[in-house]
Design an enzyme around this catalytic site. Structure first.
Site, PDB file in Angstrom:
ATOM      1  N   GLY A 190     -24.657  45.838 -45.700  1.00 37.91           N
ATOM      2  CA  GLY A 190     -25.297  47.042 -46.246  1.00 37.91           C
ATOM      3  C   GLY A 190     -26.768  46.827 -46.532  1.00 37.91           C
ATOM      4  O   GLY A 190     -27.195  45.728 -46.887  1.00 37.91           O
TER       5      GLY A 190
ATOM      6  N   GLU B  38     -29.198  49.379 -50.854  1.00 37.83           N
ATOM      7  CA  GLU B  38     -29.668  49.043 -52.190  1.00 37.83           C
ATOM      8  C   GLU B  38     -30.434  47.733 -52.260  1.00 37.83           C
ATOM      9  O   GLU B  38     -31.019  47.405 -53.288  1.00 37.83           O
ATOM     10  CB  GLU B  38     -28.484  49.022 -53.156  1.00 37.83           C
ATOM     11  CG  GLU B  38     -28.064  50.431 -53.492  1.00 37.83           C
ATOM     12  CD  GLU B  38     -26.639  50.530 -53.958  1.00 37.83           C
ATOM     13  OE1 GLU B  38     -26.445  50.966 -55.090  1.00 37.83           O
ATOM     14  OE2 GLU B  38     -25.724  50.168 -53.206  1.00 37.83           O
TER      15      GLU B  38
END
Ligand SMILES: Cc1cc2nc3c(=O)[nH]c(=O)nc-3n(C[C@H](O)[C@H](O)[C@H](O)COP(=O)(O)OP(=O)(O)OC[C@H]3O[C@@H](n4cnc5c(N)ncnc54)[C@H](O)[C@@H]3O)c2cc1C
Ligand code: SF4
Ligand code: FES
Ligand code: FES
Lengths: 715, 186, 328
Positions: A673, A676
């Site tokens: 990912g 963030e």
């Protein structure tokens, strides 16, 4: 296709204003308008509620209060908070400021809003606890925190390491409440017909949102459909079921007509959860040559007794640096506020703000370059789990970042460089973020007309999922991107893990990749094992009704990769700030971030994600803080004029680099990912740059001019 | 918009006792009868179903509702529709279509000047007007000499775009998009 | 927002008559402050009189060499007016330091003077506030008062006036021209226009009920260097913590203060005329003695005491900037 920096496929719709977000959907025909009235107290009881004037007001079709609200499931604190029910108007008790006390539904928005003000409400106020610092002595240690992680980890003896030093840092850092505040306020259009409920909901979590809504309304899940085709940002706040959805659905059911409810911006401050404020103590001990001997990180944060949210803040200190003596602990202090929720970079943002500022303090005390200090404490093995840190590219990020930024030109002494009335400083910090994997499914279908349709219930909240999905499918099927249609975010599509924790796009990509592989195999099999270079043509010939396959990945608990490796993404950021020697105004001048997050499907959208995250980090260092009035428990600066987030003029050019990477231990695509990662550590890079510019260490975030003024030299 | 026709009942834009208001939106004339409380923003979104104009705050604090009124950008949330009788309004839908994008829209796609897309129509309309404002010599907070014409620098563009908040923080890409369009002009 | 009726006036006389006729009527100009407050029912007019088409949207020269600014001149147009840029730079600078481009396109000269405080407790209708609801108390006192007043405040209210434009107008000695409901006109010195809160913080200006601002006039230009230094929590689109409006002559690197006014400190733009004359012609103005005089009687709260050093330092910065210029 994978690795191509193509423009978003949903871009033309968005820039032309044709992408319809939930409140804008016309699918259900004309809708009634619901407006929420919030409580004027933070704790106590409603002693009187009188809706007669509101009911008699023009255009009003319904006023819901706790006196007439239909029965709903009780509030329960589930560990899987995304699917927890969220009953509204469920009694006369008030447990946080602004809690809905009525929903007024009318023919027009103007009528609903005006009538909401006509509901007469009287309260009995009870004393509440609203101030973390004032109640910090009530802090309770927590065994289990968010994501089921252990609240405490302990190795060796940190107290002894601190006593033996020889060089130590023992400082307390405080971080304020943050709110996600996506630009699209939380909204829901509810359409109830023929015993079925369809909600056009601004959510990051389609399947859990549906489960939560169905449970709240005491409905069978299969009678509820959730659609979130376009979502105007979430940043955590749309992971949960909120009042607007429940109230819109209750009203639509009661009236048999579509009803839509949107939170006002001020209500986005009271009715969605906040990142808890924290008080963090970081302890570091090191040898004179900069090897950590001890690392301690204690966090006390605000929580709410009935619905605890315990951010995994000190977990950032578990895998980042080697040190024989270690202790991380989480404590909570229950206050009478809105229950906390994930806000972009949960745990990492406040945790790294503290840890990486402390590392800078240590570097300063040791007289060692901050980059060098981090390199000396790098490790390939997770210092607490004892397993390899896969894809550990921290050192690469540090070196590449330092080179690109020109770190060697850093003023060696704090407060030593001045340009006119500006004090100039450089700062840096490391980043780590856990990589997650949630059970995710996706499907791909070749329709009779030859269209290739990829489906997943994961919404694209700005993460680029529409585009990435098309790229992955195109690559796996050997088709051009334009040949793929992507349909997302309906609960009628295969279940994904949702758009949270940065993993939505990555996990969905892997599931799509597998679905495509399965589809190819099916077609090849039907073709008698003869490979075809016209996949679509072959499929249409052999499957006149269309052909579909699904792909899935399991949740991390069942994936051996997550037992055998400590899965994280890494990075560093470097910042140059200028501080006005007169006024203490801080201006970011430039920033470089270098990150390693596995393989990048789309460098263009990934870079945007990283850059946006970096700006969030800047904001946490310099701007953002939500304030609670300690007497009333109200959010004081509850609008976008007073809750200061960066504007264009605050943000210079930003260099965001993703290393060419492929993490074979993450999954078949080597992806992790990115959403963030950019927020991680960037705040500390800025905070450290402010120290380098001024020699002033502000440990109470954000670093505002008021906090710098006392330490600034006479100009 | 076909779904509207299939749902009889209230007619959008026709409210009993409403104040008749003529709006020219994207070169089309509309006659509405509106509750005077209706903001220009809600008239566009809820009555004309031009939902490209976004409501981010309804308080003038974000810029998502930016539209062009008689050639100048304005926050449509802080003005009443009835105050615009006879006015000429351009929304993002009037700038270009997905098939035929305006150069600024195209540049936003090319430079990834957005993520969630919610602030985007406001950013784009502001951007188009900002270039016009610089050309027209309107000063800003960062303009050097007040008696000289402002330049089309990044600092000028950033300052002038500051009334449009992007929580996805696509700021650097937005500036890149505007710069490209500005470069193509001069 | 409560229901109201709406009418558009074509002349100033018609506008004041319309407001006089209807109890609870109000003027609406740009609407950028009034509508915000109406949505929260902090303002609840029963009738709105739209003054946008009164023809008061011109900047004209006055007989004595000054300027007459129509009340409906938009902030953008005023800041961009070549005469204002040339002769009253501090006004252009103050305006463009405020709000955003799109807000300034709508905001008017009259409305800007009349805008109400941004005190967050004033905005939160669940909180006690003497300004919003006289007699309920002041939540900011004893609450969070980071950006509240340090000068001229009272036990009843510690709010500031948020306008940047007004600070420049105060420095320039502007005059506010009005028309009363009976059609009569008067001129009000900007110094007298805004009131200190005292026991009646809900009364913010000396305007009578239904009195319309028709224009703001500026005396003839005074020359000099015009600066407006605004310190705020982000680089743009934020209200002032402290702002300094300075008109000064600079000769051989020495600054002679001509006019000096402050924003962000009080319920009105703050100007202490004696502080402007502290240094004699030929002396170089120094920030500290001036600030001592300006800040005399300051009563900060624990949250906004930072404004004391900030005033000093911002003034020093502004004088420094001036020093780098040179006037003839
Ligand atoms: C997000 C945001 C940020 C802002 N930032 C700043 C800032 O940094 N600095 C700053 O100075 N300002 C700032 N403003 C305030 C802005 O400048 C004012 O809202 C604007 O100037 C008000 O003018 P208007 O014409 O829109 O007034 P309106 O909203 O139309 O009216 C305001 C009041 O004035 C009255 N009124 C209007 N015209 C007349 C008249 N001719 N005679 C008598 N009464 C009249 C109205 O009845 C009403 O009570 C900001 C506003 C917003 C929303
Ligand atoms: S300072 Fe004034 S405006 Fe603010 S709460 Fe007190 S009385 Fe109200
Ligand atoms: S919606 Fe108008 S400025 Fe935010
Ligand atoms: S693109 Fe999401 S807020 Fe700007």
């Amino acid at each position: 296709m994978i690795g191509a920096a193509i423009s978003r496929i949903d871009g033309p719709l968005k820039v032309a204003g044709r992408a319809a977000y939930s409140y804008e959907r016309q699918d259900a025909g004309p809708a009634l308008y619901g407006f929420i009235r919030g409580a004027a107290i933070a704790k106590g009881r409603i002693t009187l509620i009188d809706a007669r004037d509101a009911e008699a007001a023009p255009g009003v079709t319904l006023v819901l209060t706790h006196l007439n609200a239909p029965p709903q499931a009780p509030l329960v604190a589930k560990p899987t908070i995304f699917d927890r029910p969220n009953p509204q108007l469920a009694g006369d008790g008030i447990s946080y400021y602004g809690q809905p006390v009525a929903l007024v539904v009318a023919e027009t928005f103007e009528q609903a809003r005006a009538a909401a003000a006509l509901v007469r409400v009287e309260y009995e106020r009870e004393p509440g606890a609203y101030d973390l610092a004032a109640h910090a002595d009530r802090a309770e240690p927590q065994e289990t925190i968010s994501l089921g992680l252990p609240g405490e980890t302990r190795f060796g003896d940190i107290d002894r390491a601190m006593a033996e030093g020889p060089v130590t840092v023992d400082e307390t850092y405080t971080t304020p409440y943050h709110l996600s505040q996506p630009m699209e306020p939380h909204a829901c259009l509810a359409d109830w017909r023929d015993g079925r409920l369809t909600v056009y909901l601004s959510t990051q979590m389609v399947a859990p949102g549906r489960a939560a809504l169905a449970e709240t309304l005491l409905l069978d899940e299969d009678r509820v459909t959730v659609d979130a085709a376009y979502v105007g940002g979430g940043f955590g706040s749309k992971l949960y079921l909120h009042a607007e959805a429940v109230l819109a659905a209750l009203a639509a059911r009661a009236l048999g007509r579509p009803v839509k409810v949107v939170l006002t911006r001020r209500q986005v401050f009271t009715l969605t959860g906040q990142r808890p404020a924290t008080i963090q103590r970081v302890r570091l001990s090191a040898t004179p040559d900069g090897r950590l001997t001890g690392l301690g990180h204690d966090v006390n944060m605000q929580s709410v007794a009935t619905l605890p949210w315990i951010e995994q803040t000190a977990t950032v200190s578990r895998s980042l640096y080697a040190a024989p003596n270690r202790l991380t602990r989480h404590y909570t202090t229950d206050l009478d506020l809105t229950p906390g929720e994930a806000v972009r970079g949960p745990g990492e943002l406040p945790g790294l703000l503290a840890l990486e500022t402390a590392m800078d303090e240590l570097a300063h005390r040791l007289g060692i370059d901050p980059v060098e200090l981090r390199l000396r404490n790098d490790t390939d093995i997770d210092p607490e789990l004892g397993v390899p840190l896969n894809g550990r590219r921290l050192a690469d990020c540090l070196r590449e970042g330092a080179r690109r930024f020109g770190w060697e030109r850093r003023p060696a002494e704090p407060a030593s460089r001045r340009e006119g009335s500006w004090l100039i400083g450089y700062g840096m910090a490391s980043a780590i973020r856990a990589h997650f994997q949630g059970a995710t499914e996706a499907s791909v279908r070749i329709a009779p007309d030859g269209r290739v349709v990829v489906r997943s219930d994961t919404p694209d909240i700005g993460t680029g999922t529409y585009t990435i999905a098309a790229q992955v499918a195109a690559e796996a099927l050997g088709l051009p991107v334009e040949a793929v249609t992507v349909e997302l975010a309906s609960s009628t599509y295969p279940k994904g893990g949702g758009a949270g924790g940065s993993y939505g796009a990555a996990n969905t990509a892997v599931a799509i990749h597998r679905a495509c592989r399965a589809l190819r195999e099916r077609i090849a099999q039907a073709a008698g094992g003869v490979p075809s270079n016209d996949l679509v043509g072959t499929a249409r010939r052999l499957f006149p009704e269309g052909v579909e396959a699904t792909g899935a990945i399991v949740g991390q608990a069942e994936d051996p990769n997550f037992r055998n490796y400590s899965q994280n993404t890494y990075g560093t950021s470097f910042a140059e700030v200028a501080v006005d020697v007169h006024t203490g105004e801080v201006r970011l001048r430039r920033m470089t971030g270098v990150f390693a997050a596995g393989r990048i499907v789309n460098p263009k959208t990934a870079r945007s994600q990283i850059m946006g995250g970096m700006i969030w980090g800047v904001s946490s260092a310099l701007h953002e803080a939500a304030h609670v009035d300690p007497r009333y428990g109200s959010w004081v600066n509850g609008d976008l004029a007073e809750y200061v987030v960066p504007v264009h003029a605050d943000i210079p050019e930003i260099e965001a680099i993703l290393l060419d990477d492929h993490d074979e231990h993450a999954n078949d695509l080597g992806m992790k990912g990115v959403g963030e990662l950019g927020v991680c550590g960037t705040g500390a890079a800025v905070s450290n740059a402010v120290f380098n510019a001024t020699g002033i260490r502000v440990r109470d975030f954000p670093i505002t001019l008021a906090k710098l003024l006392p330490g600034l030299p006479a100009p | 918009m076909s779904s509207i026709a299939t749902h009889p009942g209230r007619q959008p834009g026709r409210q009993p006792g409403g104040v008749p208001t003529r709006l020219r939106v994207n070169n089309r004339d509309h006659v509405l009868e509106l509750d005077p409380r209706t903001t220009l923003l809600d008239a566009l979104r809820e009555h004309l179903h031009l939902t490209g104009t976004k409501k981010g705050c309804d308080q003038g604090q974000c810029g998502a509702c930016t539209v062009i009124v008689n050639g100048r950008r304005a926050n449509s949330c802080l003005t009443l529709a009835v105050m615009h009788d006879g006015d000429d309004i351009t929304t993002v839908e009037g700038l270009g279509t997905p098939e035929a994008l305006h150069p600024m829209q195209k540049a936003f796609v090319e430079h990834d000047g957005f993520q969630c897309g919610y602030c985007t129509p406001g950013q784009i309309l502001s951007a188009v007007c900002v270039l016009g404002e610089i050309e027209a010599g309107i000063p800003s907070h960062v303009t050097g000499a007040l008696t000289a014409a402002p330049t089309c620098s990044d600092a000028e563009i950033r300052e002038r775009m500051s009334g449009n908040i992007c929580r996805c923080a696509a700021y650097p890409n937005i500036i890149a998009a505007i710069r490209e369009v500005a470069g193509g002009r001069s | 927002m409560r229901a109201f009726t709406y009418e558009r006036a074509e002349t100033a006389a018609e506008a004041v008559a319309a407001v006089a006729r209807t109890p609870g009527a109000r003027f609406i100009a740009g609407g950028t402050n009034l509508l915000d407050l109406m949505k929260l029912e902090i303002e609840t007019p029963t009738h709105l009189v739209d003054v946008n088409r009164l023809g008061l949207d011109h900047v004209e020269e006055t007989g004595d060499g000054g300027l007459r600014i129509g009340a409906l001149v938009r902030n953008t147009d005023l800041a961009a007016d070549p005469r204002v840029r040339r002769d009253y730079g501090v006004l252009s600078r103050a305006i463009v330091a405020g709000a955003s481009g799109q807000l300034r396109n709508r905001a008017t000269t009259g409305g800007n003077l009349m805008q109400r405080t941004r005190c967050p407790y004033f905005y939160d209708t669940a909180m006690p506030c003497n300004k919003r609801e006289p007699g309920t108390g002041c939540a900011a006192l004893g609450g969070l008062s980071h950006n509240h007043a340090i000068l001229g405040s009272s036990e009843a209210c510690i709010a500031t006036h948020p306008s940047d434009m007004a600070v420049a107008l105060r420095a320039l000695d502007a005059t506010v021209e009005t028309m009363a409901p009976d059609g009569s006109g008067r001129s009000i010195a900007i110094a007298d226009f805004h009131r200190l809160p005292g026991d009646t913080p809900h009364i913010e200006t000396v305007l009578g009920p239904g009195e319309l601002i028709t224009a703001v006039t500026l005396p003839p230009p005074r020359g000099g260097i015009h600066l407006y230094r605004k310190v705020r929590e982000r680089a743009s689109y934020a209200f002032a913590n402290v702002a300094v409006a300075l008109v000064a002559k600079v000769r051989s690197g020495r600054v002679v203060v001509d006019r000096l006014a402050f924003g962000g400190l009080a319920h009105k733009p703050w100007r202490v005329e004696a502080a402007e004359r502290l240094f004699a012609e030929g002396e170089d103005a120094a920030a500290d003695p001036i600030a001592d005089l300006v800040l005399a009687g300051a009563r900060p709260t624990e949250h906004n005491a930072y404004k004391l050093p900030l005033v000093r330092r911002t003034l020093a910065a502004t004088l420094d900037t001036a020093r780098q210029g040179e006037t003839s």
